[in-house]
Design a protein around this motif. Structure first.
Motif, mmCIF file in Angstrom:
data_model
loop_
_atom_site.group_PDB
_atom_site.id
_atom_site.type_symbol
_atom_site.label_atom_id
_atom_site.label_comp_id
_atom_site.label_asym_id
_atom_site.label_seq_id
_atom_site.Cartn_x
_atom_site.Cartn_y
_atom_site.Cartn_z
ATOM 1 N N ASP A 81 0.883 -1.132 -0.053
ATOM 2 C CA ASP A 81 -0.065 -0.111 0.010
ATOM 3 C C ASP A 81 0.929 1.281 -0.129
ATOM 4 O OD1 ASP A 81 -1.819 2.003 0.269
ATOM 5 O OD2 ASP A 81 -2.474 1.461 2.272
ATOM 6 N N SER A 84 0.662 3.843 2.471
ATOM 7 C CA SER A 84 1.185 3.753 3.911
ATOM 8 C C SER A 84 2.287 4.470 3.980
ATOM 9 C CB SER A 84 0.746 2.343 4.142
ATOM 10 O OG SER A 84 1.559 2.192 5.561
ATOM 11 N N GLU A 85 2.554 5.188 5.463
ATOM 12 C CA GLU A 85 3.721 5.765 5.630
ATOM 13 C C GLU A 85 4.742 4.316 6.019
ATOM 14 O OE1 GLU A 85 6.794 7.900 6.359
ATOM 15 O OE2 GLU A 85 4.878 8.389 5.912
ATOM 16 N N ARG A 86 4.440 3.349 6.571
ATOM 17 C CA ARG A 86 5.230 2.209 6.627
ATOM 18 C C ARG A 86 5.773 1.641 5.449
ATOM 19 N NH1 ARG A 86 8.977 -0.544 8.590
ATOM 20 N NH2 ARG A 86 8.667 -2.534 9.310
ATOM 21 N N ASP A 403 -2.119 -5.451 8.926
ATOM 22 C CA ASP A 403 -2.493 -3.892 8.702
ATOM 23 C C ASP A 403 -2.967 -3.543 7.130
ATOM 24 O OD1 ASP A 403 -1.803 -3.554 11.539
ATOM 25 O OD2 ASP A 403 0.187 -2.944 10.870
ATOM 26 N N VAL A 405 -0.956 -3.313 4.962
ATOM 27 C CA VAL A 405 0.112 -2.809 3.941
ATOM 28 C C VAL A 405 0.589 -3.789 2.918
ATOM 29 C CG1 VAL A 405 2.358 -1.816 4.182
ATOM 30 C CG2 VAL A 405 0.840 -1.450 6.006
#
Length: 424
Positions: A81, A84-86, A403, A405
């Motif tokens: 994703d 997403s910051e991650r 999550d 991600v």
């Protein structure tokens, strides 16, 4: 002894989709680079829903398509994703392990994500980064959305295609996209050579508009020098005459023929009409251009005397006149020359079946191309890539799945770690 491909040990991060960007990275993959294709969750490259897909009920949700395979075979799929910051942190964590990054977002997207060349260069000074766009990273058209046909129109190409008194016509295939991908791959190769000599990475950018405009053959200087000159559409005939164009044969089929000025005498000899050499209408290349319609009529009258197109081509080729049958795509795909050279290659996909795709556009004496091709399902190499390049373990990866991600094709099943509940 079997030689490794030329780009063996180079690693490429591919954040592209559709055709232009994937063409660039596919060429690098075919040359031996390890290409990790970062696909945007939840659906991956948009071409996964294009082309033909498996019609088997058990593969209903399969992410594979002929369109995707053609432009993305030989790569590893990592599905994140991107919003997403991650995910963006993971990209930065992996950047030191990559030699090249290719992206084709709209200009500014990478910078807003904290992934501009300057930011990534600080992490990996040897990185070669290539951005591909519609019209370039700066300028009044930079933020304009669009694809191949939009660039074709802005480049003054579309206006030159079609019948003289008709509407402009569209080249209904991704010529600009594919050519931009080839240009980008070439530029990446040059940048890697520069890096080998200097140790320096660099930023490259190219665009569909740049590539399309570069395709103009002779018209640009002509228009520039002759202020009142406007090129016109000439249908199936070359604007400079020749004769050069597409011509109807006696059996109703068509051939294409190209006659340069120095071949005029040989052309007349092929037709067996020596009187054309003394015809004032055809005395010079410029006059032949101006009287192209009459010349076309003479040529098609001559072609009508042959029972088959093949007979006409044989007569022309005896005088070394460049010509070819206008083949259908099916005929071209079956041509033994294209098959022998690998211009047409077969893919054996476990979900869709066996089908043909185009082969690579160049050949190398030091490394033979060929061999079986594969294309990953969406997210098929998530675990492999994140463990080897980002240093994550099963728990980390499981959390990314939980999550949202990380995503992957349903046919790959759900990783056991993704089903585990996060400890309080």
């Amino acid at each position: 002894m079997k030689k490794n491909p030329m780009l063996t040990d180079y690693r490429v991060l591919d954040i592209t989709q559709i055709v232009a960007g994937p063409t660039c990275t596919r060429i690098l993959a075919e040359m031996g680079a390890e290409v990790v294709k970062l696909e945007l969750a939840p659906f991956g490259d948009r071409t996964r829903v294009g082309g033909l897909r498996s019609n088997k009920p058990e593969h209903k949700r399969c992410s594979q398509s002929t369109y995707f395979i053609q432009h993305n075979h030989s790569k590893k799929s990592l599905a994140l994703d991107f919003k997403s910051e991650r995910a963006r942190e993971l990209i930065k964590a992996m950047i030191p392990k990559f030699d090249v990054l290719v992206e084709n977002f709209s200009p500014g997207v990478m910078a807003r994500a904290g992934l501009s060349y300057e930011e990534l260069k600080a992490i990996n000074p040897k990185l070669v980064m290539c951005s591909i766009s519609l019209a370039g990273q700066q300028g009044e058209l930079a933020q304009k959305p669009g694809y191949d046909y939009v660039a074709q129109a802005y480049a003054g190409i579309t206006d030159l295609i079609g019948e003289r008194d008709g509407e402009p016509a569209l080249i209904t295939m991704a010529i600009g996209d594919a050519s931009t991908g080839v240009a980008a791959a070439m530029a990446v190769g040059f940048a890697l050579l520069h890096r080998e000599r200097t140790g320096e990475g660099q930023y490259i950018e190219t665009s569909l508009l740049d590539t399309y405009f570069n395709m103009h053959e002779v018209a640009v200087p002509r228009v520039s020098l002759r202020k009142n000159h406007t090129p016109v559409r000439t249908g199936s005939q070359h604007p400079d005459g020749g004769p050069t164009g597409i011509f109807r044969c006696g059996d109703g089929s068509y051939l294409t023929l190209a006659t340069l000025p120095h071949q005029w005498t040989a052309f007349v000899e092929a037709l067996g009409q020596p009187g054309l050499l003394d015809d004032e209408r055809f005395a010079t290349a410029a006059l032949r251009r101006d009287h192209n319609e009459e010349l076309k009529e003479i040529l098609e009258g001559w072609l009508a005397g042959f029972a088959t197109r093949a007979d006409a081509i044989a007569a022309l080729e005896r005088h070394r006149i460049p010509c070819a049958p206008v083949l259908t795509l099916r005929e071209a795909m079956a041509h033994p020359h294209l098959r022998e050279r690998g211009v047409v290659r077969e893919v054996q996909d476990p979900y869709i079946g066996d089908f043909d795709i185009p082969g690579p556009p160049a050949r190398f004496s030091a490394w033979p191309t060929g061999g079986p091709l594969r294309a990953d399902l969406l997210g098929q190499h998530n675990e492999d890539v994140l463990k080897s390049l980002a240093g994550l373990d099963d728990d980390d990866i499981g959390q990314l799945y939980r999550d949202g991600v990380l995503v992957r094709d349903p046919l790959l099943g759900t990783p056991a770690t993704a089903n585990e509940k996060t400890e309080a």
